[in-house]
Write an enzyme that holds these catalytic residues in place. Structure first.
Site, PDB file in Angstrom:
ATOM      1  N   PHE A  62       0.861  -1.182   0.000  1.00 48.73           N
ATOM      2  CA  PHE A  62       0.000   0.000   0.000  1.00 48.73           C
ATOM      3  C   PHE A  62       0.896   1.230   0.000  1.00 48.73           C
ATOM      4  O   PHE A  62       1.952   1.225   0.644  1.00 48.73           O
ATOM      5  CB  PHE A  62      -0.918   0.030   1.229  1.00 48.73           C
ATOM      6  CG  PHE A  62      -1.967  -1.040   1.238  1.00 48.73           C
ATOM      7  CD1 PHE A  62      -3.239  -0.796   0.741  1.00 48.73           C
ATOM      8  CD2 PHE A  62      -1.684  -2.303   1.738  1.00 48.73           C
ATOM      9  CE1 PHE A  62      -4.203  -1.788   0.741  1.00 48.73           C
ATOM     10  CE2 PHE A  62      -2.644  -3.306   1.750  1.00 48.73           C
ATOM     11  CZ  PHE A  62      -3.912  -3.046   1.248  1.00 48.73           C
TER      12      PHE A  62
ATOM     13  N   ASP B 148       0.633   3.757   1.604  1.00 47.25           N
ATOM     14  CA  ASP B 148       0.797   4.177   3.002  1.00 47.25           C
ATOM     15  C   ASP B 148       2.037   3.569   3.648  1.00 47.25           C
ATOM     16  O   ASP B 148       2.569   4.112   4.626  1.00 47.25           O
ATOM     17  CB  ASP B 148      -0.427   3.756   3.824  1.00 47.25           C
ATOM     18  CG  ASP B 148      -1.738   4.000   3.114  1.00 47.25           C
ATOM     19  OD1 ASP B 148      -1.938   3.415   2.023  1.00 47.25           O
ATOM     20  OD2 ASP B 148      -2.572   4.755   3.633  1.00 47.25           O
TER      21      ASP B 148
ATOM     22  N   ILE C 113       5.017   3.141   2.338  1.00 43.04           N
ATOM     23  CA  ILE C 113       6.301   3.523   1.756  1.00 43.04           C
ATOM     24  C   ILE C 113       7.207   4.249   2.742  1.00 43.04           C
ATOM     25  O   ILE C 113       8.434   4.272   2.576  1.00 43.04           O
ATOM     26  CB  ILE C 113       6.094   4.414   0.505  1.00 43.04           C
ATOM     27  CG1 ILE C 113       7.423   4.696  -0.221  1.00 43.04           C
ATOM     28  CG2 ILE C 113       5.430   5.728   0.882  1.00 43.04           C
ATOM     29  CD1 ILE C 113       8.187   3.488  -0.647  1.00 43.04           C
ATOM     30  N   PHE C 114       6.649   4.808   3.793  1.00 42.10           N
ATOM     31  CA  PHE C 114       7.444   5.719   4.620  1.00 42.10           C
ATOM     32  C   PHE C 114       8.634   5.069   5.322  1.00 42.10           C
ATOM     33  O   PHE C 114       9.679   5.716   5.468  1.00 42.10           O
ATOM     34  CB  PHE C 114       6.530   6.474   5.586  1.00 42.10           C
ATOM     35  CG  PHE C 114       5.562   7.358   4.846  1.00 42.10           C
ATOM     36  CD1 PHE C 114       6.011   8.505   4.218  1.00 42.10           C
ATOM     37  CD2 PHE C 114       4.228   7.011   4.723  1.00 42.10           C
ATOM     38  CE1 PHE C 114       5.145   9.307   3.492  1.00 42.10           C
ATOM     39  CE2 PHE C 114       3.352   7.801   3.998  1.00 42.10           C
ATOM     40  CZ  PHE C 114       3.807   8.953   3.385  1.00 42.10           C
ATOM     41  N   PRO C 115       8.591   3.814   5.743  1.00 40.04           N
ATOM     42  CA  PRO C 115       9.830   3.198   6.235  1.00 40.04           C
ATOM     43  C   PRO C 115      10.923   3.126   5.167  1.00 40.04           C
ATOM     44  O   PRO C 115      12.108   3.060   5.501  1.00 40.04           O
ATOM     45  CB  PRO C 115       9.376   1.796   6.669  1.00 40.04           C
ATOM     46  CG  PRO C 115       7.938   1.956   6.999  1.00 40.04           C
ATOM     47  CD  PRO C 115       7.423   2.944   5.995  1.00 40.04           C
TER      48      PRO C 115
ATOM     49  N   HIS D 105      -4.401   2.389   4.912  1.00 34.90           N
ATOM     50  CA  HIS D 105      -4.607   1.710   3.634  1.00 34.90           C
ATOM     51  C   HIS D 105      -5.346   2.579   2.619  1.00 34.90           C
ATOM     52  O   HIS D 105      -5.884   2.057   1.645  1.00 34.90           O
ATOM     53  CB  HIS D 105      -5.406   0.413   3.832  1.00 34.90           C
ATOM     54  CG  HIS D 105      -4.751  -0.575   4.741  1.00 34.90           C
ATOM     55  ND1 HIS D 105      -4.893  -0.533   6.109  1.00 34.90           N
ATOM     56  CD2 HIS D 105      -3.930  -1.622   4.484  1.00 34.90           C
ATOM     57  CE1 HIS D 105      -4.195  -1.519   6.656  1.00 34.90           C
ATOM     58  NE2 HIS D 105      -3.602  -2.185   5.699  1.00 34.90           N
TER      59      HIS D 105
END
Length: 324
Positions: A83, A85, A87-89, A129
């Site tokens: 998702f 959502d 991607i931030f890591p 999500h």
């Protein structure tokens, strides 16, 4: 031609590019045996084997970082983030490493990779999500950003992204994965990154959207036509670089523009487009650019339909522009 959903068109694009070019590999969480959480990569493991279709640990940083290493060594990886959502890591790898490899190596290395992400709301997935984080990516120099809304565009632009010599963030509207079907060529074709699609010609008002919101934008244009208003509809398809010429030509013709996105309003991508229109076409505008967006709140579970731009909200914005 074959009638396809977006999932089928994306799967076909991956299959064709893997068959055409042995450098193309796929990696991500559950992309192998399961075929991806939305089944976009279904059947690829069985056809191309584990050396080219790789299940990864639950680590977005590792997925993006591994894709960069593969690209630098001559492969053309297509990484899936389950998702958008999530991607931030992996954001540091994407922004600090992937986007800047060509620049900081003086062109000695490039990063010909694609990061695919199901994006947007409309599936009652809540704040983990349903987000539309495209503004983060378009703000990052060195990334190209694609946001499709139709199966035809999905196939042609994914193939173009895989062949591109620079990194492409490829946003897929999960709400439209299976709800939209259309005839898609079975032969090889690509679509140019950076070119908008004119979905409807008009003379009174320009409606601009991309990705998840395009069905509502087109429905609003149809409703306006019933009221005698001729609305032109542009589907941007690419957010970085966005089609400046198409946007400016359309707005110069109509004098009015409504920009639609399901991302939060503040510092949104459409805010940048609106600002550019105001700067470069001020003397030709009959009304200020008007935005119809999501809200500056975490994405809700219970009020999913109220968060997304609706036909009614788009029509109200169009009325404001026409009455100005």
């Amino acid at each position: 031609m074959a009638l396809m959903t977006m999932v089928q068109a994306l799967n076909r694009a991956l299959d064709e590019e893997m068959a055409k070019d042995p450098r193309v590999v796929v990696l991500g969480e559950d992309v192998g045996k399961r075929g991806g959480v939305f089944l976009v990569t279904e059947g690829l493991l069985q056809k191309y084997g584990p050396d080219r279709v790789m299940d990864t640990p639950l680590s977005e940083a590792a997925i993006v970082g591994a894709a960069l290493g593969m690209a630098a060594h001559g492969l053309r990886p297509v990484a899936e983030i389950q998702f958008a959502d999530y991607i931030f890591p992996g954001f540091d790898q994407l922004v600090s490493q992937v986007a800047k490899l060509r620049y900081r190596s003086g062109g000695q290395f490039t990063a010909p990779l694609v990061v695919r992400m199901p994006s947007g709301g409309g599936v009652r997935g809540g704040h983990h999500h349903s987000q539309s984080p495209e503004a983060h990516f378009v703000h990052t120099a060195g990334l190209k950003v694609v946001a499709v809304s139709t199966p035809y565009d999905a196939k042609g632009l994914l193939k173009a992204a895989i062949r591109d010599e620079d990194p492409v963030v490829f946003l897929e509207p999960k709400r439209l994965y299976r709800s939209v079907k259309e005839e898609v060529p079975e032969e090889d074709y690509t679509l140019p990154i950076g070119k908008a699609a004119l979905r409807r010609e008009g003379k009174d008002l320009t409606l601009i959207g991309y990705g998840t919101v395009m069905p509502e934008v087109l429905q609003a244009a149809a409703e306006l036509a019933k009221a005698g208003v001729s609305a032109e509809v542009l589907d941007l398809r690419t957010l970085m670089p966005w089609d400046y010429e198409a946007v400016m030509n359309s707005v110069a013709k109509t004098g009015r523009v409504v920009l639609v996105s399901d991302a939060p309003r503040h510092a949104s991508f459409v805010s940048e487009v609106a600002a550019t229109i105001a700067e470069d076409l001020l003397d030709m505008l009959l009304a200020p650019p008007i935005r119809v967006t999501g809200f500056d709140t975490p994405y809700p579970y219970a009020q999913d339909k109220l968060y997304l731009p609706t036909v009614t909200r788009i029509l109200n914005a169009a009325k404001r522009a026409l009455d100005y």
